[in-house]
Design a protein around this motif. Structure first.
Motif, mmCIF file in Angstrom:
data_model
loop_
_atom_site.group_PDB
_atom_site.id
_atom_site.type_symbol
_atom_site.label_atom_id
_atom_site.label_comp_id
_atom_site.label_asym_id
_atom_site.label_seq_id
_atom_site.Cartn_x
_atom_site.Cartn_y
_atom_site.Cartn_z
ATOM 1 N N THR A 33 0.836 -1.197 0.000
ATOM 2 C CA THR A 33 0.000 0.000 0.000
ATOM 3 C C THR A 33 0.871 1.248 0.000
ATOM 4 N N MET A 34 0.493 2.201 -0.820
ATOM 5 C CA MET A 34 1.085 3.537 -0.774
ATOM 6 C C MET A 34 -0.050 4.552 -0.749
ATOM 7 N N GLY A 35 0.228 5.706 -0.187
ATOM 8 C CA GLY A 35 -0.857 6.679 -0.146
ATOM 9 C C GLY A 35 -0.482 7.964 0.531
ATOM 10 N N TRP A 36 -1.529 8.716 0.862
ATOM 11 C CA TRP A 36 -1.357 10.047 1.456
ATOM 12 C C TRP A 36 -2.256 10.215 2.673
ATOM 13 N N TYR A 37 -1.679 10.805 3.690
ATOM 14 C CA TYR A 37 -2.412 11.295 4.837
ATOM 15 C C TYR A 37 -2.173 12.805 4.902
ATOM 16 N N ARG A 38 -2.981 13.479 5.677
ATOM 17 C CA ARG A 38 -2.751 14.910 5.882
ATOM 18 C C ARG A 38 -3.089 15.295 7.316
ATOM 19 N N GLN A 39 -2.482 16.399 7.736
ATOM 20 C CA GLN A 39 -2.753 16.918 9.076
ATOM 21 C C GLN A 39 -2.854 18.423 9.009
ATOM 22 N N ALA A 40 -4.027 18.908 9.336
ATOM 23 C CA ALA A 40 -4.255 20.349 9.393
ATOM 24 C C ALA A 40 -3.936 20.850 10.797
ATOM 25 N N PRO A 41 -3.659 22.144 10.954
ATOM 26 C CA PRO A 41 -3.339 22.690 12.275
ATOM 27 C C PRO A 41 -4.446 22.403 13.285
ATOM 28 N N GLY A 42 -4.072 21.854 14.408
ATOM 29 C CA GLY A 42 -5.025 21.579 15.471
ATOM 30 C C GLY A 42 -5.904 20.373 15.243
ATOM 31 N N LYS A 43 -5.640 19.614 14.195
ATOM 32 C CA LYS A 43 -6.481 18.449 13.898
ATOM 33 C C LYS A 43 -5.634 17.189 13.858
ATOM 34 N N GLN A 44 -6.337 16.059 13.947
ATOM 35 C CA GLN A 44 -5.639 14.780 13.862
ATOM 36 C C GLN A 44 -5.265 14.466 12.423
ATOM 37 N N ARG A 45 -4.241 13.637 12.302
ATOM 38 C CA ARG A 45 -3.843 13.178 10.985
ATOM 39 C C ARG A 45 -4.954 12.304 10.410
ATOM 40 N N GLU A 46 -5.261 12.486 9.122
ATOM 41 C CA GLU A 46 -6.339 11.722 8.501
ATOM 42 C C GLU A 46 -5.927 11.174 7.141
ATOM 43 N N LEU A 47 -6.553 10.049 6.782
ATOM 44 C CA LEU A 47 -6.298 9.449 5.490
ATOM 45 C C LEU A 47 -6.891 10.317 4.390
ATOM 46 N N VAL A 48 -6.123 10.460 3.315
ATOM 47 C CA VAL A 48 -6.617 11.161 2.131
ATOM 48 C C VAL A 48 -6.952 10.160 1.032
ATOM 49 N N ALA A 49 -5.951 9.377 0.644
ATOM 50 C CA ALA A 49 -6.145 8.378 -0.412
ATOM 51 C C ALA A 49 -5.031 7.357 -0.328
ATOM 52 N N VAL A 50 -5.365 6.107 -0.611
ATOM 53 C CA VAL A 50 -4.357 5.056 -0.689
ATOM 54 C C VAL A 50 -4.605 4.216 -1.923
ATOM 55 N N ILE A 51 -3.548 3.533 -2.359
ATOM 56 C CA ILE A 51 -3.639 2.667 -3.529
ATOM 57 C C ILE A 51 -2.783 1.440 -3.280
ATOM 58 N N THR A 52 -3.317 0.276 -3.636
ATOM 59 C CA THR A 52 -2.577 -0.964 -3.440
ATOM 60 C C THR A 52 -1.733 -1.271 -4.677
ATOM 61 N N SER A 53 -0.899 -2.275 -4.550
ATOM 62 C CA SER A 53 -0.077 -2.690 -5.689
ATOM 63 C C SER A 53 -0.943 -3.215 -6.835
ATOM 64 N N GLY A 55 -3.752 -1.775 -7.648
ATOM 65 C CA GLY A 55 -4.466 -0.638 -8.204
ATOM 66 C C GLY A 55 -5.776 -0.294 -7.522
ATOM 67 N N THR A 56 -6.115 -0.988 -6.448
ATOM 68 C CA THR A 56 -7.330 -0.653 -5.712
ATOM 69 C C THR A 56 -7.118 0.645 -4.951
ATOM 70 N N THR A 57 -8.069 1.558 -5.089
ATOM 71 C CA THR A 57 -7.948 2.864 -4.443
ATOM 72 C C THR A 57 -9.019 3.064 -3.389
ATOM 73 N N THR A 58 -8.665 3.861 -2.382
ATOM 74 C CA THR A 58 -9.594 4.267 -1.333
ATOM 75 C C THR A 58 -9.401 5.754 -1.099
ATOM 76 N N TYR A 59 -10.511 6.476 -1.040
ATOM 77 C CA TYR A 59 -10.459 7.927 -0.806
ATOM 78 C C TYR A 59 -11.297 8.286 0.401
ATOM 79 N N SER A 60 -10.894 9.357 1.076
ATOM 80 C CA SER A 60 -11.765 9.883 2.112
ATOM 81 C C SER A 60 -12.953 10.557 1.437
ATOM 82 N N ASP A 61 -14.060 10.611 2.129
ATOM 83 C CA ASP A 61 -15.255 11.226 1.557
ATOM 84 C C ASP A 61 -15.016 12.685 1.189
ATOM 85 N N SER A 62 -14.167 13.346 1.943
ATOM 86 C CA SER A 62 -13.956 14.781 1.733
ATOM 87 C C SER A 62 -13.220 15.095 0.434
#
Length: 114
Positions: A33-53, A55-62
């Protein structure tokens, strides 16, 4: 060990686009798995999108419908369109093998502001 290097962050106006890239090096055999998380000021780190080897992808609703993750072996890109101020955050690249820890990049700042 796996090293992750991100690039592509910056400042863009609302409605604009940015493309983030991340390249893995080192012990990259077996990365699942490879992907991206993000962390905004004052907030917890959250998943943005991931992709498996496979090619399956997962995105946050936002970000669904606005962001697209793609992968070429041990390199991933995140195309971000229709950016909003709430997308402002530090974006971290991650990768993981079936067994073992998650590896994290150093992060790249994305700022959406007029």
């Amino acid at each position: 060990q796996v090293q992750l290097v991100e690039s592509g962050g910056g400042l863009v106006q609302p409605g604009g686009s940015l493309r983030l890239s991340c390249a893995a090096s080192g012990s990259i055999f077996g990365i699942y798995t490879m992907g991206w998380y993000r962390q905004a000021p004052g907030k917890q780190r959250e998943l943005v999108a991931v992709i498996t080897s496979g090619g399956t992808t997962t995105y946050s609703d936002s970000v669904k419908g606005r962001f697209t993750i793609s992968r070429d072996n041990a390199k991933i890109d995140l195309q971000m369109n229709s950016l909003k101020p709430e997308d402002t955050a530090v974006y971290f690249c991650i990768c993981k093998k079936p067994i073992g820890p998650i590896f994290w990049g150093q992060g790249t700042q994305v700022t959406i502001s007029s």
